[in-house]
Design a protein around this motif. Sequence first.
Motif: not given
Length: 115
Positions: A17-44
Motif C-alpha cells: 500500500g505504501e509503495a502504491e501511494a509512493a507512485e505519486g498522483p494517478i492521472k485521471v482521464e475518464t469519469r470511470e477513472d475518477f470514480w475508481r480513484v474515489q472508491i479506492e480511497a474509501v476502501y484503502r
Amino acid sequence: TSTSAPAAEGAQDKAKGEAEAAEGPIKVETREDFWRVQIEAVYRRRNPHKLKNLPAVMEKFKGKEAALYKKVCMTYDLNPSKFYADAKAWENEDKDVLDDGEADGAAPDAASSSS
C-alpha cells in the motif's frame, strides 16, 4: 506454533500500500477513472480487502459509477458529497466520536439533563 506468518503478511500488505501511494498522483482521464480513484480511497481506509475485487465491481457498475460511489460511502457512514481521494475530506471522518456541536441537531449535553 508460529504466529509471525499473519504479521508478516500484514506487513507485506502495508508495504504494498505504501509503495502504491509512493507512485505519486494517478492521472485521471475518464469519469470511470475518477470514480475508481474515489472508491479506492474509501476502501484503502475502511476495507482494504475489497480493493482486489474493485475491477470486477467497476465493470458491473459500468455507467453507474456515481451510484456505486454513493453506495460505498453509505456503507461506511461517509458523506457521498465529499471526494475522499482528497486527504482533507477525511479530517472529521477518522474520529470515533463527534465533538459537542458537530452533529446537526445534537442536543447540548443531553446526558446530564434529568427530568
